[in-house]
Every structure is written in structure tokens, then in C-alpha cells.
Scaffold this active site. Sequence first.
Site, PDB file in Angstrom:
ATOM      1  N   LYS A 110     -60.367  90.252 -26.277  1.00 23.11           N
ATOM      2  CA  LYS A 110     -60.634  88.946 -25.606  1.00 23.11           C
ATOM      3  C   LYS A 110     -62.174  88.415 -25.880  1.00 23.11           C
ATOM      4  CE  LYS A 110     -58.256  86.609 -23.274  1.00 23.11           C
ATOM      5  NZ  LYS A 110     -57.821  85.389 -23.339  1.00 23.11           N
ATOM      6  N   TYR A 115     -55.623  66.658 -13.403  1.00 23.71           N
ATOM      7  CA  TYR A 115     -56.707  67.516 -13.671  1.00 23.71           C
ATOM      8  C   TYR A 115     -57.521  67.211 -15.211  1.00 23.71           C
ATOM      9  CZ  TYR A 115     -58.540  72.429 -14.681  1.00 23.71           C
ATOM     10  OH  TYR A 115     -59.319  73.481 -14.507  1.00 23.71           O
ATOM     11  N   TYR A 156     -51.624  79.636  -7.536  1.00 22.11           N
ATOM     12  CA  TYR A 156     -51.123  79.045  -9.059  1.00 22.11           C
ATOM     13  C   TYR A 156     -51.134  80.102  -9.905  1.00 22.11           C
ATOM     14  CZ  TYR A 156     -50.837  76.343 -13.078  1.00 22.11           C
ATOM     15  OH  TYR A 156     -50.307  75.890 -14.615  1.00 22.11           O
ATOM     16  N   HIS A 157     -52.285  80.671 -10.223  1.00 26.59           N
ATOM     17  CA  HIS A 157     -52.417  81.424 -11.253  1.00 26.59           C
ATOM     18  C   HIS A 157     -51.904  82.906 -11.062  1.00 26.59           C
ATOM     19  CE1 HIS A 157     -55.776  78.871 -12.001  1.00 26.59           C
ATOM     20  NE2 HIS A 157     -55.381  78.902 -13.276  1.00 26.59           N
ATOM     21  N   HIS A 208     -58.135  83.887 -19.518  1.00 27.44           N
ATOM     22  CA  HIS A 208     -56.775  83.901 -19.563  1.00 27.44           C
ATOM     23  C   HIS A 208     -56.176  85.096 -20.367  1.00 27.44           C
ATOM     24  CE1 HIS A 208     -55.437  80.319 -17.411  1.00 27.44           C
ATOM     25  NE2 HIS A 208     -55.975  79.807 -18.059  1.00 27.44           N
ATOM     26  N   ASP A 236     -63.059  83.034 -22.403  1.00 25.71           N
ATOM     27  CA  ASP A 236     -61.580  82.808 -21.970  1.00 25.71           C
ATOM     28  C   ASP A 236     -61.139  83.932 -21.191  1.00 25.71           C
ATOM     29  OD1 ASP A 236     -58.852  81.833 -21.861  1.00 25.71           O
ATOM     30  OD2 ASP A 236     -58.399  82.902 -23.751  1.00 25.71           O
TER      31      ASP A 236
END
Length: 672
Positions: free
Chosen positions: A539, A19, A173-174, A545, A543
Amino acid sequence: MPFPHMPKDRDRPWVMRTYAGHSSPAESNALYRRNLAKGQTGLSVAFDLPTQTGYDPDDELAVGEVGKVGVPVTHIGDMRALFDGIPLDEMNTSMTINATAMWLLALYQAVAEEHGHDVSQLAGTTQNDIIKEYLSRGTYVFPPAPSMRLITDMVAYTVTAMPKWNPTNICSYHLQEAGATPVQEIAYAMSTAIAVLDSVRDSGQVPQERFGEVVARISFFVNAGVRFVEEMCKMRAFTQLWDELTKERYGVEDPKHRRFRYGVQVNSLGLTEAQPENNVQRIVLEMLAVTLSKDARARAVQLPAWNEALGLPRPWDQQWSLRLQQVLAYETDLLEYEDLFTGSVVVEKKVAELVEGARAEIARVQEMGGAVAAVESGYMKGELVASLAERRRRMESGEDVVVGVNKFDTTEPNPLTADLDTAIMVVDPAVEAAAQEAVQKWRAERDPEPVRKTLDALRVAASSDVNLMPATLDCARAGVTTGEWAGVLREVFGEYRAPTGVAAAAGGGEADQTLTDVRELVRATGEEIGGRLRFLVGKPGLDGHSNGAEQIAVRARDAGFEVIYQGIRLTPEQIVSAAVEEDVHVVGLSVLSGSHLQVVPAVLRGLQEAGLDDVPVVVGGIIPDSDARRLREQGVARVFTPKDFGLNDIMGQVVDVVRDAHGLDAQVPEPA
């Protein structure tokens, strides 16, 4: 060429990817060429956050984010540079892109056409899973309904025009990174697949007799954690449920169409900043979870690098991860045997347990109206935040051992990180300015009339129910920019702010003595100051996440703070405005994208200009020591990084910061 002693019926290795992408299309292109020369067999493109969320490099929200976590692709010229000299008709290209997936696929196709390639032969994948973006990664742009329309239109388009392309890659995945248990990961991924397939079926764009082809091009992207037996069983459960679902719900009879096709990146969340050399064995064990079982083996694997918890990996670090795959595939005898676990009583029992749990959770989501409804209600997000809170509780209590973090934490000096500034790659700050200048030059030099016409046509198409891919392709060929394409769709579709899940999430388990002590300190400090302590968790930037910010918000609430958390993607001005309106006692900023040296000082300046320079600011994220020193020099009271895993300790330090700002003695509680 196989070695002479290798059996002829040896299984083919999986596609090996890294990646990658950073700084600029030209630099990323050079990296791709080097990786392919090292034996990588597929490309996996990482895009920067402005590209993922539909902004040009000179947009206000793009400040500090350009080229950080991937490559900026702003128009067809960037896509040409990204794949210069790389034969797209021979590549299997994976693009990790979701909200703007249609746009990036259009750019890819337009460049392939310029090269004279047969578009119908292009092979690869666009991740294009918007549901998990609302739940975990946070790079959504539009509300759920129009987002699902974009996915539906892409699926319908590729079935005919690009039959070898995987138009959507259901990404669990996340979900695991956001806290999903194996049952939740399976259930929510399957619920997302149901939502996509139902939408395509109900759109009427694909004849029923070709629906098996739609199912055959749905792929999955999963996470493999270090509990590799359970993770391997999870993949077998996924395979069983997908075969069952596609046959019973959609009437797909061809077993080849029902095959569960998945790629994997092993768990980056489990990589540690402390004793990062331990990450190598974690990565190997996680790779085994998705390669040992032939009947449920990954079709493509990409591994993180040992130092990703420290910062951006260097090419050498990525090479090391590629070599891990190559040693397993070419030096061992793994690929010479049938499935190693067929008939295992232990495996069959665990798979049955996961299947049963996933079926029940899928049914629960369907009763709510499906995945989209479960996103809009906040149900799935709340469940994930609660699961992650419980996972953190187990780690903090020592119930779950993390070697080098909460056990066996004494260590010899690490030669790999002796010079930490050279142990990771740092993107040159000049990259952003160069990208801003380049896009402004592109706009000035292109023919404006085709741009205007194609954007107008896109606006009309978006306001109707026609497939949006043709209008998007016209925009790509005309030189439209990423921000312009997304901007038109924002006008028509609107924007969206997903539920954070914080309000619905429990803190995970009973309060231990340390949390009880922190609660008393929060209460006492509030009394001394004259009101309940108010903690703004922000935040800034693009971003998305948000897992760390959400866990801080949940624990701060459990510790007795009044918590203000408005979710992701806020400008520094919006954070400052919230601090003023809520009259907060402390501001906490979470930044994991590497933009901390840009967005944090902007918040500090804004607070000072608003007369709140006495409100302390704490920062958390993947922040190198040298950057942490710079932030403290600029006025940040504390900097927390992944090695600071004890949330109760962090809460105690936050209270200490508030007390210090009000001239009160520090009273951090003694360890339990």
C-alpha cells in the site's frame, strides 16, 4: 417556505450535505458556495490525505496525494481561503478529520475569531473517531493511548468553550465498508463510545454534574446499505442501546441528553463500476433506510454520487445526489406522519435480534479490556477482515446478487459513460506543485519566533497531562503548519502501525473448484521455479483504504502464495526494500486515492534500480481506463479495478504474470 398544502406539524427535513473538497482551498470554497446556493443546508468538508495524516504538501509521503480525495489545509491561511465569504456563525459544518481533528478545529476556531464570531455559538462536528481508523480507514497517526487523549481533551474543551459543537462523531460507516455485519457495526461503534466516555469521565476534566452535556454532544456517523429493512432496524437498535447505555452506565437522566443523534452517508462500497447507472436506485433505497422511520431518522444525510466507483464526481453528479434528498423531503409526504413502523411485528423481532447480538459482542470486547485493547490485540480487525472475506465469497458464488456485476450483466451502451474521460473530475497535477510552492512561501514569509515558541509550548504540554487544545490554538494563530503541529506530537507520542487482521482472518467458506484449480497452479508454478511463490502486497502513499489489499492478501494466502503484507502507508522505497529482502516473485500495489500515476512509477523505478526489473508488478484500485493504459505502457503487467470482483480469477492472472516473467507457458485454469 412550506407549500400551502403542507401540514403545520410536518417534521423538519434533515440537514442535507454533500461531502466535498478538492484541489485547493479556493476551488473548494467556490464549490461550497455553489452547493449552498443549490439548497444544501450544511457543509461537509473532505480533507486530502496529507492533511488527515499530518503532513505538509512538500513531504515525501504526500507525493501524489495532495488535493486528490479532499482539500489540503496546511495552515490558517488555507482555512481562511476555504471559508472565505461563508458565515461560520450561520453554518453547521461537518469536518471528516480524525488523527488531526484537534488541529483542524483550532484552525476553524481561529478563523471564526478573526471574523468576530462568538465561538460558543459555532455549530458542527469533527468526526474525531480514531478507533475506526485502526480498524478500517487507516488515517491514524499516533498510538491508541495518546490518540484517545487528544479526543478526551477536545471533548472536555468543547463542553465549555463550544457547547454546540460535536467534538467526536463515532463513525461506524467505515466499519461496514471493512466488512462489519449489522451486529458488529453496532457493537464496535458502541464499544468505541464507551471508550471515549470512560476516558472523559476518568480524566476528571468534566464535573459529574455536567456529564450529561458530554453525552448529549456525542454523535454518530453510520452507513446504510442496500438491505434497507435491516438497515432501518439497525438504526432502531442503535437508538435503543444508546438510551440504555447512557442511562445505566453513566447515570444520564435527561432523555434529551440520551437521544441517539446520527448522520449518515449511504454505502459507497456497494456502488459498482459495472453499469454505474444502477447506483442511483441503490442510493435512493439506502437513503430510505435512514429516513423512513421517524423515531430513528438521521439528523443529517449526505449521499455519494452515481459515478464514485469510477473516479472523483463532478459538481453536476453531486447536485444530482442533493436533488434526490430534496425530492424525498419536499415532494413526498414522508415528513407528515408519525413513525411508520411502530407496532410492526417483523421490525420488532429484527430489532430484538440485533440488540441481543450487539449486547453479546459489546460484552466480549469489554471482557478484553475495551475497544482500545481489542484494537491492540488485533481482535476487532481480524473479525472485520473475516466478515468481509465471507461477504466476498457470497458475491463470488452468486449467493448474494449484485445486479450488473454477477447477474444481469448484459447491457446496452451507457450514454453517461460514453466519454469516460469527461464522466468524472480529474484533479490537475499542477495542484500539488502549487501547494508545495505555497507552503514553502508561507514558511518563508511568516514571523519565525511565534512559531518556535508555540511549538515548544506544544511539546511541553504534550509531555505533561494538561489539555492540549490551548497550546494547539496558539500554534494555529502563530501560523504553524499541519506537518509541524503533527511532527511535534510524533516526537512526543511516537507513531503506530496497527494490526492488519490478515493473519487472524479465515478466507471465508470452503474452497470451490476454481480456488482448488488456482491452488494447484500456484503449487505447480512454485515447483517449476524452484520454491513457493512469494507475493508482496503493498500500500504505497497515504491511502489507508486497505480493505481490498487485505482481501487480496487473504485470498492469495488461501491460494497457496506466501504473502508479505506490511500494512498501509509505505513509501515506494520501503516497498522495494521489502521486495528485495523477501525475494518476491510478484508485487501487487493497491491504490484507491488517485495517486497511482505518481506512486506506481516510483515503485517501478525502484525495482529497476534494485535489479528487480524482472519482478512483475500488478496494480489494483479505482483507476480510469486511460490511466490503466499509461500504467501498462510503463511496465505494469495487469491493472485490476472494481469490476474485477472475482478474486480467484485475479489470483489466476497473477500466477500467469509470474509464469510469463519466468518464460513459462500460461496455464490459467479453465472456469469451473
